[in-house]
Structure formats: C-alpha cells, structure tokens
Design a protein around this motif. Structure first.
Motif, PDB file in Angstrom:
ATOM      1  N   LEU A 144      37.735  54.162  13.498  1.00 22.22           N
ATOM      2  CA  LEU A 144      37.986  54.882  15.099  1.00 22.22           C
ATOM      3  C   LEU A 144      36.594  54.088  15.471  1.00 22.22           C
ATOM      4  O   LEU A 144      36.654  53.465  16.766  1.00 22.22           O
ATOM      5  CB  LEU A 144      37.887  56.144  15.345  1.00 22.22           C
ATOM      6  N   THR A 145      35.411  54.280  14.935  1.00 32.73           N
ATOM      7  CA  THR A 145      34.232  53.710  15.421  1.00 32.73           C
ATOM      8  C   THR A 145      34.237  52.177  15.501  1.00 32.73           C
ATOM      9  O   THR A 145      33.704  51.703  16.588  1.00 32.73           O
ATOM     10  CB  THR A 145      33.013  54.183  14.531  1.00 32.73           C
ATOM     11  N   LYS A 146      34.848  51.432  14.857  1.00 33.70           N
ATOM     12  CA  LYS A 146      34.993  50.089  14.691  1.00 33.70           C
ATOM     13  C   LYS A 146      35.875  49.569  15.801  1.00 33.70           C
ATOM     14  O   LYS A 146      35.494  48.808  16.563  1.00 33.70           O
ATOM     15  CB  LYS A 146      35.732  49.577  13.635  1.00 33.70           C
ATOM     16  N   MET A 147      37.006  50.480  16.115  1.00 36.77           N
ATOM     17  CA  MET A 147      37.715  50.269  17.299  1.00 36.77           C
ATOM     18  C   MET A 147      36.895  50.209  18.495  1.00 36.77           C
ATOM     19  O   MET A 147      37.040  49.638  19.630  1.00 36.77           O
ATOM     20  CB  MET A 147      38.952  51.054  17.264  1.00 36.77           C
ATOM     21  N   ASN A 148      36.035  51.157  18.716  1.00 35.90           N
ATOM     22  CA  ASN A 148      35.272  51.454  19.922  1.00 35.90           C
ATOM     23  C   ASN A 148      34.318  50.338  20.138  1.00 35.90           C
ATOM     24  O   ASN A 148      33.939  49.842  21.386  1.00 35.90           O
ATOM     25  CB  ASN A 148      34.738  52.967  19.847  1.00 35.90           C
ATOM     26  N   VAL A 149      33.804  49.969  18.996  1.00 40.49           N
ATOM     27  CA  VAL A 149      32.716  48.857  19.208  1.00 40.49           C
ATOM     28  C   VAL A 149      33.483  47.592  19.377  1.00 40.49           C
ATOM     29  O   VAL A 149      33.122  46.823  20.409  1.00 40.49           O
ATOM     30  CB  VAL A 149      32.019  48.479  17.952  1.00 40.49           C
ATOM     31  N   LEU A 150      34.729  47.359  18.896  1.00 41.25           N
ATOM     32  CA  LEU A 150      35.401  46.237  19.464  1.00 41.25           C
ATOM     33  C   LEU A 150      35.959  46.361  21.172  1.00 41.25           C
ATOM     34  O   LEU A 150      35.663  45.227  21.580  1.00 41.25           O
ATOM     35  CB  LEU A 150      36.736  46.106  18.607  1.00 41.25           C
ATOM     36  N   SER A 151      36.117  47.544  21.349  1.00 44.22           N
ATOM     37  CA  SER A 151      36.323  47.611  22.728  1.00 44.22           C
ATOM     38  C   SER A 151      35.355  47.350  23.645  1.00 44.22           C
ATOM     39  O   SER A 151      35.529  46.727  24.671  1.00 44.22           O
ATOM     40  CB  SER A 151      37.129  49.254  23.118  1.00 44.22           C
ATOM     41  N   LEU A 152      34.077  47.753  23.368  1.00 40.75           N
ATOM     42  CA  LEU A 152      32.757  47.602  24.035  1.00 40.75           C
ATOM     43  C   LEU A 152      32.606  46.030  24.143  1.00 40.75           C
ATOM     44  O   LEU A 152      32.201  45.390  25.083  1.00 40.75           O
ATOM     45  CB  LEU A 152      31.679  48.247  23.414  1.00 40.75           C
ATOM     46  N   VAL A 153      32.860  45.293  23.252  1.00 40.27           N
ATOM     47  CA  VAL A 153      32.701  43.660  23.036  1.00 40.27           C
ATOM     48  C   VAL A 153      33.545  42.992  24.044  1.00 40.27           C
ATOM     49  O   VAL A 153      33.331  42.330  24.640  1.00 40.27           O
ATOM     50  CB  VAL A 153      32.980  43.291  21.495  1.00 40.27           C
ATOM     51  N   LEU A 154      34.787  43.651  24.087  1.00 39.68           N
ATOM     52  CA  LEU A 154      35.880  42.984  24.881  1.00 39.68           C
ATOM     53  C   LEU A 154      35.513  43.290  26.294  1.00 39.68           C
ATOM     54  O   LEU A 154      35.624  42.618  27.210  1.00 39.68           O
ATOM     55  CB  LEU A 154      37.151  43.773  24.795  1.00 39.68           C
ATOM     56  N   CYS A 155      34.830  44.526  26.660  1.00 44.92           N
ATOM     57  CA  CYS A 155      34.522  44.964  28.034  1.00 44.92           C
ATOM     58  C   CYS A 155      33.189  43.885  28.462  1.00 44.92           C
ATOM     59  O   CYS A 155      33.360  43.573  29.814  1.00 44.92           O
ATOM     60  CB  CYS A 155      33.996  46.337  28.176  1.00 44.92           C
ATOM     61  N   ALA A 156      32.505  43.739  27.491  1.00 40.01           N
ATOM     62  CA  ALA A 156      31.364  42.750  27.710  1.00 40.01           C
ATOM     63  C   ALA A 156      31.918  41.309  28.172  1.00 40.01           C
ATOM     64  O   ALA A 156      31.323  40.693  29.000  1.00 40.01           O
ATOM     65  CB  ALA A 156      30.419  42.597  26.558  1.00 40.01           C
ATOM     66  N   VAL A 157      32.905  40.894  27.522  1.00 48.65           N
ATOM     67  CA  VAL A 157      33.537  39.721  27.917  1.00 48.65           C
ATOM     68  C   VAL A 157      34.245  39.691  29.232  1.00 48.65           C
ATOM     69  O   VAL A 157      34.062  38.556  29.905  1.00 48.65           O
ATOM     70  CB  VAL A 157      34.634  39.232  26.676  1.00 48.65           C
ATOM     71  N   LEU A 158      34.910  40.741  29.541  1.00 47.78           N
ATOM     72  CA  LEU A 158      35.496  40.759  30.941  1.00 47.78           C
ATOM     73  C   LEU A 158      34.410  40.820  32.144  1.00 47.78           C
ATOM     74  O   LEU A 158      34.466  40.139  33.022  1.00 47.78           O
ATOM     75  CB  LEU A 158      36.254  42.128  31.026  1.00 47.78           C
ATOM     76  N   LEU A 159      33.125  41.358  31.813  1.00 41.51           N
ATOM     77  CA  LEU A 159      32.295  41.414  32.750  1.00 41.51           C
ATOM     78  C   LEU A 159      31.631  39.985  33.015  1.00 41.51           C
ATOM     79  O   LEU A 159      31.098  39.665  34.041  1.00 41.51           O
ATOM     80  CB  LEU A 159      30.988  42.521  32.240  1.00 41.51           C
ATOM     81  N   ALA A 160      31.500  39.336  31.806  1.00 44.27           N
ATOM     82  CA  ALA A 160      31.010  37.987  31.771  1.00 44.27           C
ATOM     83  C   ALA A 160      31.996  36.953  32.597  1.00 44.27           C
ATOM     84  O   ALA A 160      31.447  36.085  33.251  1.00 44.27           O
ATOM     85  CB  ALA A 160      30.751  37.579  30.330  1.00 44.27           C
ATOM     86  N   MET A 161      33.232  36.995  32.238  1.00 42.92           N
ATOM     87  CA  MET A 161      34.171  36.473  33.010  1.00 42.92           C
ATOM     88  C   MET A 161      34.118  36.619  34.719  1.00 42.92           C
ATOM     89  O   MET A 161      34.219  35.773  35.558  1.00 42.92           O
ATOM     90  CB  MET A 161      35.513  36.902  32.781  1.00 42.92           C
ATOM     91  N   ALA A 162      33.881  37.992  34.858  1.00 44.61           N
ATOM     92  CA  ALA A 162      33.717  38.072  36.475  1.00 44.61           C
ATOM     93  C   ALA A 162      32.331  37.550  36.954  1.00 44.61           C
ATOM     94  O   ALA A 162      32.301  37.506  38.114  1.00 44.61           O
ATOM     95  CB  ALA A 162      33.466  39.822  36.315  1.00 44.61           C
ATOM     96  N   CYS A 163      31.571  37.045  36.292  1.00 40.76           N
ATOM     97  CA  CYS A 163      30.128  36.513  36.788  1.00 40.76           C
ATOM     98  C   CYS A 163      30.262  34.886  36.956  1.00 40.76           C
ATOM     99  O   CYS A 163      29.344  34.356  37.444  1.00 40.76           O
ATOM    100  CB  CYS A 163      29.185  36.858  35.759  1.00 40.76           C
ATOM    101  N   ILE A 164      31.385  34.621  36.282  1.00 36.33           N
ATOM    102  CA  ILE A 164      31.537  33.058  36.494  1.00 36.33           C
ATOM    103  C   ILE A 164      31.764  32.783  37.901  1.00 36.33           C
ATOM    104  O   ILE A 164      32.659  33.162  38.713  1.00 36.33           O
ATOM    105  CB  ILE A 164      32.832  32.529  35.606  1.00 36.33           C
ATOM    106  N   LYS A 165      30.955  31.602  38.249  1.00 42.34           N
ATOM    107  CA  LYS A 165      31.025  31.116  39.726  1.00 42.34           C
ATOM    108  C   LYS A 165      32.387  30.456  39.885  1.00 42.34           C
ATOM    109  O   LYS A 165      32.810  29.976  39.204  1.00 42.34           O
ATOM    110  CB  LYS A 165      29.765  30.100  40.018  1.00 42.34           C
ATOM    111  N   ALA A 166      32.925  30.820  41.262  1.00 44.54           N
ATOM    112  CA  ALA A 166      34.240  29.982  41.473  1.00 44.54           C
ATOM    113  C   ALA A 166      33.971  28.459  41.573  1.00 44.54           C
ATOM    114  O   ALA A 166      35.089  27.806  41.270  1.00 44.54           O
ATOM    115  CB  ALA A 166      34.310  30.420  43.086  1.00 44.54           C
ATOM    116  N   ASP A 167      32.736  27.931  41.956  1.00 47.46           N
ATOM    117  CA  ASP A 167      32.786  26.411  41.802  1.00 47.46           C
ATOM    118  C   ASP A 167      32.954  25.730  40.378  1.00 47.46           C
ATOM    119  O   ASP A 167      33.617  24.795  40.139  1.00 47.46           O
ATOM    120  CB  ASP A 167      31.500  25.959  42.283  1.00 47.46           C
ATOM    121  N   ARG A 168      32.491  26.556  39.297  1.00 50.39           N
ATOM    122  CA  ARG A 168      32.530  26.111  38.010  1.00 50.39           C
ATOM    123  C   ARG A 168      34.044  26.220  37.667  1.00 50.39           C
ATOM    124  O   ARG A 168      34.635  25.325  36.795  1.00 50.39           O
ATOM    125  CB  ARG A 168      31.706  27.032  37.128  1.00 50.39           C
ATOM    126  N   ILE A 169      34.737  27.259  38.100  1.00 43.29           N
ATOM    127  CA  ILE A 169      36.223  27.428  37.653  1.00 43.29           C
ATOM    128  C   ILE A 169      37.097  26.302  38.334  1.00 43.29           C
ATOM    129  O   ILE A 169      37.812  25.517  37.825  1.00 43.29           O
ATOM    130  CB  ILE A 169      36.745  28.800  37.980  1.00 43.29           C
TER     131      ILE A 169
END
Length: 205
Positions: A4-29
C-alpha cells in the motif's frame, strides 16, 4: 515498505509528472507538434488553459488520495516506535501478575506456555495506542522453554524491530485457592496459583 505504501509513493510520482506537464509552455508543445506533423492544425490558447486546469486538478486529487492512503497504511502496519512502546507497556502490566493454573496439572506442566503467548499478544495490542493496528503481533515461544521459565520472540507486521520477553512462573506466595463447596476424592480441591515475572529486551531470544 508494504504494498500500500509503495502504491501511494507511485501515485505521488505520477502527480508530480502531471504537474510538470501542466508547466510546459504552449510554444514548446506547438513546436514539438510542428516537428512531428507540420500540416497539423494549430492549437488555440484556450486548449492549453483547459489542459492545465485538468492536469492540476488530477494531480490535486491524486495527492489527496495518496495522503489518505498513507494514513490507512499507518493504521495497518506497526512501526518500531509503536512496538517498542507497546512491548514496554505490556511488560509492566504482566510483570508481577498472578494467574490460576489447571487443577489437575503438576507444577512441571508446560501447557501454560502457548496460552501465555496469546496473553502477551493481547497485552501488546492493548498498549499499542490509537495509531497502532489491533492485530499483527506474534509472540513465538522458544524451543528451550520449561515449566518455570519461558521466552517469547515478539514481532509485529511492519516493524523491523523484534523483542524477547522472558517470563518466569513461580507458585504464588499467597497460596492456592480453595473454591468453597468443592471436594475431591481425597478432600478439598485447590486451584494452584502462580506469579509471573516478566522482563523484555530488544533483539532475538
């Protein structure tokens, strides 16, 4: 680390990826899409705004669920500090206690040893505190136990620390119990009473 703890850690990593995607500039995409498919229709600014809101919202929900999951994980597994405190509380409660034995058993009978293991487990759980699980404790009797002295290896699910409980059993100084109105073949039936001395230390037995 449990599943369960491993799954929670993985979920936090995925959340960090989502936040990083949200920060990508439109011009770069836009530049990346143009490099892959130059004839693709250009995406409007509103698309990126909506996408960022969705990504941040998904990350927020994921973080919330992960935090709740860590709380559930803590309630289902012991940690070292919880077990240490619970073992000390159980030791203090059991040391100096008394208990009646089997009417028909001799002093050299070892039948009490397995029964006392359950008593130890229950006492540790009782002294675990509000955040500790209500299960997962094992008190395993040693092979070299005798009718007068027994050792138990105490472990708990999730905890890396183990403890050894040393239990000595002696005939009670206050004498045996004589139930009123009960007589045996040779006279009054007495119920043997025993006193228990309990100590504990960290490590194996």
């Amino acid at each position: 680390m449990d599943a369960l703890t491993k799954m929670n850690v993985l979920s936090l990593v995925l959340c960090a990826v989502l936040l990083a995607m949200a920060c990508i500039k439109a011009d770069r995409i836009r530049a990346w899409r143009a490099g892959i498919n130059p004839s693709a229709e250009e995406l409007p600014d509103a698309f990126f705004a909506v996408a960022r809101v969705l990504l941040v919202a998904m990350a927020g929900v994921g973080i919330y669920l992960s935090v709740q999951g860590f709380g559930v994980s803590d309630d289902t597994a012991w940690d070292d500090s919880e077990l240490t405190s619970a073992v000390q509380g159980a030791t203090d409660a059991l040391d100096g206690s008394s208990n009646f034995g089997d009417i028909y058993a001799e002093d050299n009978d070892t039948g009490w040893i397995d029964e006392y293991a359950t008593k130890i487990e229950n006492e540790i759980v009782e002294h675990g505190g509000g955040d500790a699980p209500q299960y997962g404790v094992e008190a395993t009797p040693a092979d070299s136990n005798t009718a007068a002295e027994a050792r138990y290896l105490v472990t708990a699910s999730g905890a890396g620390t183990a403890f050894c409980l040393d239990v000595t059993r002696t005939r009670s100084k206050d004498g045996d119990y004589e139930p009123p109105g009960i007589a045996g073949g040779e006279g009054t039936v007495t119920v043997p009473s025993y006193d228990f001395g309990v100590t504990s230390r960290e490590g194996g037995c």
